[in-house]
Design a protein around this motif. Structure first.
Motif, PDB file in Angstrom:
ATOM      1  N   GLY A  30       0.846  -1.187   0.000  1.00  0.00           N
ATOM      2  CA  GLY A  30       0.000   0.000   0.000  1.00  0.00           C
ATOM      3  C   GLY A  30       0.882   1.237   0.000  1.00  0.00           C
ATOM      4  N   THR A  31       0.296   2.376   0.347  1.00  0.00           N
ATOM      5  CA  THR A  31       1.031   3.630   0.321  1.00  0.00           C
ATOM      6  C   THR A  31       2.005   3.712   1.491  1.00  0.00           C
ATOM      7  OG1 THR A  31      -0.878   4.683  -0.681  1.00  0.00           O
ATOM      8  CG2 THR A  31       0.806   6.137   0.232  1.00  0.00           C
ATOM      9  N   VAL A  32       3.292   3.922   1.170  1.00  0.00           N
ATOM     10  CA  VAL A  32       4.329   4.076   2.186  1.00  0.00           C
ATOM     11  C   VAL A  32       4.440   5.559   2.500  1.00  0.00           C
ATOM     12  CG1 VAL A  32       6.789   3.772   2.682  1.00  0.00           C
ATOM     13  CG2 VAL A  32       5.570   2.035   1.348  1.00  0.00           C
ATOM     14  N   ASP A  33       4.252   5.916   3.783  1.00  0.00           N
ATOM     15  CA  ASP A  33       4.360   7.310   4.211  1.00  0.00           C
ATOM     16  C   ASP A  33       5.806   7.722   4.442  1.00  0.00           C
ATOM     17  OD1 ASP A  33       1.902   8.492   4.108  1.00  0.00           O
ATOM     18  OD2 ASP A  33       1.368   8.063   6.180  1.00  0.00           O
ATOM     19  N   ALA A  34       6.566   6.889   5.137  1.00  0.00           N
ATOM     20  CA  ALA A  34       7.944   7.257   5.477  1.00  0.00           C
ATOM     21  C   ALA A  34       8.774   6.000   5.734  1.00  0.00           C
ATOM     22  CB  ALA A  34       7.961   8.141   6.711  1.00  0.00           C
ATOM     23  N   ILE A  35      10.070   6.139   5.503  1.00  0.00           N
ATOM     24  CA  ILE A  35      11.017   5.058   5.780  1.00  0.00           C
ATOM     25  C   ILE A  35      12.198   5.665   6.522  1.00  0.00           C
ATOM     26  CG2 ILE A  35      12.635   3.394   4.782  1.00  0.00           C
ATOM     27  CD1 ILE A  35      10.719   3.084   2.432  1.00  0.00           C
ATOM     28  N   GLN A  36      12.555   5.046   7.636  1.00  0.00           N
ATOM     29  CA  GLN A  36      13.759   5.446   8.370  1.00  0.00           C
ATOM     30  C   GLN A  36      14.650   4.212   8.461  1.00  0.00           C
ATOM     31  OE1 GLN A  36      12.681   6.921  12.216  1.00  0.00           O
ATOM     32  NE2 GLN A  36      11.860   8.840  11.422  1.00  0.00           N
ATOM     33  N   LEU A  37      15.861   4.334   7.939  1.00  0.00           N
ATOM     34  CA  LEU A  37      16.814   3.234   7.956  1.00  0.00           C
ATOM     35  C   LEU A  37      17.920   3.589   8.944  1.00  0.00           C
ATOM     36  CD1 LEU A  37      17.465   0.529   6.592  1.00  0.00           C
ATOM     37  CD2 LEU A  37      18.685   1.782   4.836  1.00  0.00           C
ATOM     38  N   GLN A  38      18.184   2.708   9.891  1.00  0.00           N
ATOM     39  CA  GLN A  38      19.184   2.969  10.922  1.00  0.00           C
ATOM     40  C   GLN A  38      20.225   1.854  10.905  1.00  0.00           C
ATOM     41  OE1 GLN A  38      16.501   2.734  14.174  1.00  0.00           O
ATOM     42  NE2 GLN A  38      15.566   4.720  13.789  1.00  0.00           N
ATOM     43  N   LYS A  40      23.179  -0.242  12.661  1.00  0.00           N
ATOM     44  CA  LYS A  40      23.657  -0.590  14.003  1.00  0.00           C
ATOM     45  C   LYS A  40      25.179  -0.692  13.996  1.00  0.00           C
ATOM     46  CE  LYS A  40      19.780  -3.290  15.733  1.00  0.00           C
ATOM     47  NZ  LYS A  40      19.445  -4.625  16.222  1.00  0.00           N
ATOM     48  N   GLU A  41      25.746  -0.816  15.183  1.00  0.00           N
ATOM     49  CA  GLU A  41      27.207  -0.899  15.301  1.00  0.00           C
ATOM     50  C   GLU A  41      27.772  -2.161  14.655  1.00  0.00           C
ATOM     51  OE1 GLU A  41      27.116  -0.663  19.450  1.00  0.00           O
ATOM     52  OE2 GLU A  41      26.636   1.452  19.426  1.00  0.00           O
ATOM     53  N   ASP A  42      27.004  -3.241  14.645  1.00  0.00           N
ATOM     54  CA  ASP A  42      27.483  -4.496  14.046  1.00  0.00           C
ATOM     55  C   ASP A  42      27.235  -4.540  12.527  1.00  0.00           C
ATOM     56  OD1 ASP A  42      24.758  -4.763  14.002  1.00  0.00           O
ATOM     57  OD2 ASP A  42      24.719  -6.758  14.912  1.00  0.00           O
ATOM     58  N   GLN A  43      26.970  -3.393  11.921  1.00  0.00           N
ATOM     59  CA  GLN A  43      26.753  -3.207  10.484  1.00  0.00           C
ATOM     60  C   GLN A  43      25.395  -3.722   9.994  1.00  0.00           C
ATOM     61  OE1 GLN A  43      28.708  -1.287   8.500  1.00  0.00           O
ATOM     62  NE2 GLN A  43      29.716  -0.883  10.444  1.00  0.00           N
ATOM     63  N   SER A  44      24.604  -4.343  10.866  1.00  0.00           N
ATOM     64  CA  SER A  44      23.256  -4.717  10.432  1.00  0.00           C
ATOM     65  C   SER A  44      22.391  -3.456  10.454  1.00  0.00           C
ATOM     66  CB  SER A  44      22.673  -5.793  11.342  1.00  0.00           C
ATOM     67  OG  SER A  44      22.459  -5.280  12.631  1.00  0.00           O
ATOM     68  N   GLN A  45      21.198  -3.560   9.901  1.00  0.00           N
ATOM     69  CA  GLN A  45      20.322  -2.395   9.816  1.00  0.00           C
ATOM     70  C   GLN A  45      18.934  -2.732  10.348  1.00  0.00           C
ATOM     71  OE1 GLN A  45      21.221   0.349   6.263  1.00  0.00           O
ATOM     72  NE2 GLN A  45      21.193  -1.700   5.382  1.00  0.00           N
ATOM     73  N   VAL A  46      18.257  -1.703  10.794  1.00  0.00           N
ATOM     74  CA  VAL A  46      16.864  -1.775  11.227  1.00  0.00           C
ATOM     75  C   VAL A  46      16.135  -0.656  10.495  1.00  0.00           C
ATOM     76  CG1 VAL A  46      15.310  -1.514  13.182  1.00  0.00           C
ATOM     77  CG2 VAL A  46      17.475  -2.687  13.489  1.00  0.00           C
ATOM     78  N   ALA A  47      14.894  -0.926  10.116  1.00  0.00           N
ATOM     79  CA  ALA A  47      14.122   0.106   9.429  1.00  0.00           C
ATOM     80  C   ALA A  47      12.760   0.263  10.085  1.00  0.00           C
ATOM     81  CB  ALA A  47      13.954  -0.250   7.961  1.00  0.00           C
ATOM     82  N   LEU A  48      12.253   1.477  10.033  1.00  0.00           N
ATOM     83  CA  LEU A  48      10.877   1.767  10.409  1.00  0.00           C
ATOM     84  C   LEU A  48      10.162   2.196   9.137  1.00  0.00           C
ATOM     85  CD1 LEU A  48      11.457   3.784  13.688  1.00  0.00           C
ATOM     86  CD2 LEU A  48      10.666   1.435  13.481  1.00  0.00           C
ATOM     87  N   VAL A  49       9.055   1.531   8.840  1.00  0.00           N
ATOM     88  CA  VAL A  49       8.292   1.830   7.627  1.00  0.00           C
ATOM     89  C   VAL A  49       6.870   2.167   8.056  1.00  0.00           C
ATOM     90  CG1 VAL A  49       7.511   0.969   5.392  1.00  0.00           C
ATOM     91  CG2 VAL A  49       9.711   0.201   6.314  1.00  0.00           C
ATOM     92  N   ALA A  50       6.430   3.372   7.756  1.00  0.00           N
ATOM     93  CA  ALA A  50       5.086   3.829   8.118  1.00  0.00           C
ATOM     94  C   ALA A  50       4.183   3.773   6.889  1.00  0.00           C
ATOM     95  CB  ALA A  50       5.143   5.251   8.652  1.00  0.00           C
ATOM     96  N   PHE A  51       2.957   3.320   7.114  1.00  0.00           N
ATOM     97  CA  PHE A  51       1.976   3.192   6.036  1.00  0.00           C
ATOM     98  C   PHE A  51       0.823   4.156   6.247  1.00  0.00           C
ATOM     99  CE2 PHE A  51       4.168  -0.855   6.205  1.00  0.00           C
ATOM    100  CZ  PHE A  51       4.466  -1.069   4.880  1.00  0.00           C
TER     101      PHE A  51
END
Length: 178
Positions: A30-38, A40-51
């Protein structure tokens, strides 16, 4: 990220994932409002995706375990699962639940039902696949048995025909009777 929290958290992201990858993946929900990609120190990533729509949020949660770029990810709600119902006072005599909280409670219950249905369908799918495999195996075995029975019958028929032909040639009186 949004007034009605329709945000998912994407865990176990590969370091190769970009915001564009996430947008391409989640835009089918559906419609994605925002994406925040963060990162981490161990080079992995976490994202927040708002709809924007609740159905997009729920669809995204169903995609838990999917692969984004090069590895499977976990997709969970960014807000706590238990949503308290807040009562607002409209006048001095009655209390009614806040519509946003009521909506979130209903959406949360709907999501729980969808996840249970998904698990049930996966279980039934595995059972049907196993039943199909057993049926095909039995059919193959039966076909092999029928084929060998047909070969045995044909062999017996040739044997009888050859005996008939031999018995007339070996019998010296068979031509004299004409």
């Amino acid at each position: 990220m949004s007034s009605l929290d329709l945000t998912v958290e994407v865990l176990d992201l590969s370091p190769k994932v970009t915001p564009a990858d996430l947008y391409n993946f989640f835009s089918y929900c559906g419609t994605v409002d925002a994406i925040q990609l963060q990162r981490k120190e161990d080079q992995s990533q976490v994202a927040l995706v708002a709809f924007r729509q609740p159905y997009a949020f729920q669809t995204a949660l169903i995609l838990d375990g999917s692969t984004i770029v090069d590895q499977p990810v976990r997709i969970v709600t960014a807000c706590p699962q238990t949503i308290p119902i807040v009562w607002e006072k409209r006048n001095t005599m009655d209390l009614v639940p806040s519509s946003a909280c009521l909506f979130q409670a209903v959406a949360s219950r709907g999501l729980e039902i969808m996840n249970n249905t998904k698990d049930l369908l996966e279980e039934k799918g595995r059972a049907i696949a196993e039943q199909t495999r057993l049926t095909i195996s039995a059919a193959e075995e039966a076909a092999g048995h029928v084929g060998s029975m047909g070969a045995l019958w044909l062999s017996n028929a040739f044997s009888r025909v050859s005996k008939l032909g031999t018995s007339k040639r070996d019998n010296p009186n068979s031509r004299k009777q004409k």
